[in-house]
Design an enzyme around this catalytic site. Sequence first.
Site, PDB file in Angstrom:
ATOM      1  N   ARG A 188     -68.793 -99.532  97.038  1.00 17.01           N
ATOM      2  CA  ARG A 188     -69.877 -99.190  97.953  1.00 17.01           C
ATOM      3  C   ARG A 188     -71.052 -98.670  97.131  1.00 17.01           C
ATOM      4  O   ARG A 188     -70.855 -97.998  96.111  1.00 17.01           O
ATOM      5  CB  ARG A 188     -69.443 -98.091  98.937  1.00 17.01           C
ATOM      6  N   HIS A 198     -73.548-108.212  98.089  1.00 16.20           N
ATOM      7  CA  HIS A 198     -72.308-107.764  98.750  1.00 16.20           C
ATOM      8  C   HIS A 198     -71.414-108.955  99.116  1.00 16.20           C
ATOM      9  O   HIS A 198     -71.041-109.131 100.290  1.00 16.20           O
ATOM     10  CB  HIS A 198     -72.643-106.930  99.998  1.00 16.20           C
TER      11      HIS A 198
HETATM   12  C1  OXD Z   1     -65.163-104.689 103.186  1.00 10.37           C
HETATM   13  C2  OXD Z   1     -66.473-105.216 102.765  1.00 10.37           C
HETATM   14  O1  OXD Z   1     -64.989-103.467 103.246  1.00 10.37           O
HETATM   15  O2  OXD Z   1     -66.737-106.408 102.994  1.00 10.37           O
HETATM   16  O3  OXD Z   1     -64.279-105.477 103.481  1.00 10.37           O
HETATM   17  O4  OXD Z   1     -67.277-104.486 102.197  1.00 10.37           O
END
Ligand code: OXD
Length: 308
Positions: A223, A271
């Site tokens: 993250r 992402h």
């Molecule tokens: C997850 C994401 O947590 O895609 O699966 O970030």
Amino acid sequence: MKIVFYASKNTGPWLAAIASALSDAKVWLWTPEEAGRQADYAIVWQPPAELFASQKGLKAVFNIGAGVDGLMALPNLPGNVPIVRLNDAGMASQMAEYVCHALIRHVREFDVYSEQMKERRWKARRPANRMDFPVGVMGLGFIGARVAESAASFGYPTFGWSRSGKSLPNITVFAGQDGLEPFLRAVRILICVLPLTAETQGILNAATLSKLKPDGYLINVARGRHLVEEDLLALLADGRLAGAALDVVCSEPLPADHPFWTHPKITLTPHISALTLREESVAQIAGKIRMLECGQTVEGVVDIRRGY
Ligand code: OXD
């Protein structure tokens, strides 16, 4: 059985896949207009807080992702029913591919060869010694363990760190606060696969990143908020770190004027390191719903106290 679903996009294919996997279920998309319609199960990705305010009889909540930080931040999440995240569902191998690609691109200097190609230069560089690039994986859940094993399979000395430790073949594992500093000092390539919790937010900062071996390299696939972005920029500027591959950032999508876009030592992706695979995810969730209906326990239940 009644199932409420929420995601902000591609809702049609998800609803169809859930309905086909659980043919005896009534499945609908949550909308504010239909908020009062009560379900037995919620299958969600980044739902609005109102969804849980209006649902009174849920037996379980399924997160269609591996990270549950978004759900955990909601004020009305039911505290007395299982909150279940995806375990693997095709994500671990995607993440291992992404991380090994970033690792090998850096160690084998593929970015330099791309530049040479633009100049029509045919020039081999000195071979890298993997022993000079010890890899450290933070977070050793199902996905982190797979990432660590993949790096080790190429012959990189591989270390792992997690809250409570774990025994993994060919990986030297450190645990807890006491293990963090020796872990960081052993590592040149740092890979973050941690869950985001109050404890891990900001864990990639000037103090931790400067403990890496000289010319450290960061790969963050967890993250954005694990990383203190200005600390990374400062460490890159003074040459303490050699570079970073970031799949996640604090503010997504990354604002157009953010310095990461043009930074010569940063590689960015939007992402995508491990995308949720619809078929695998729905099959896993449907299987778990059937197990819960038979009174069995399921894997992937979140420990609300720990936050993952
Ligand atoms: C997850 C994401 O947590 O895609 O699966 O970030």
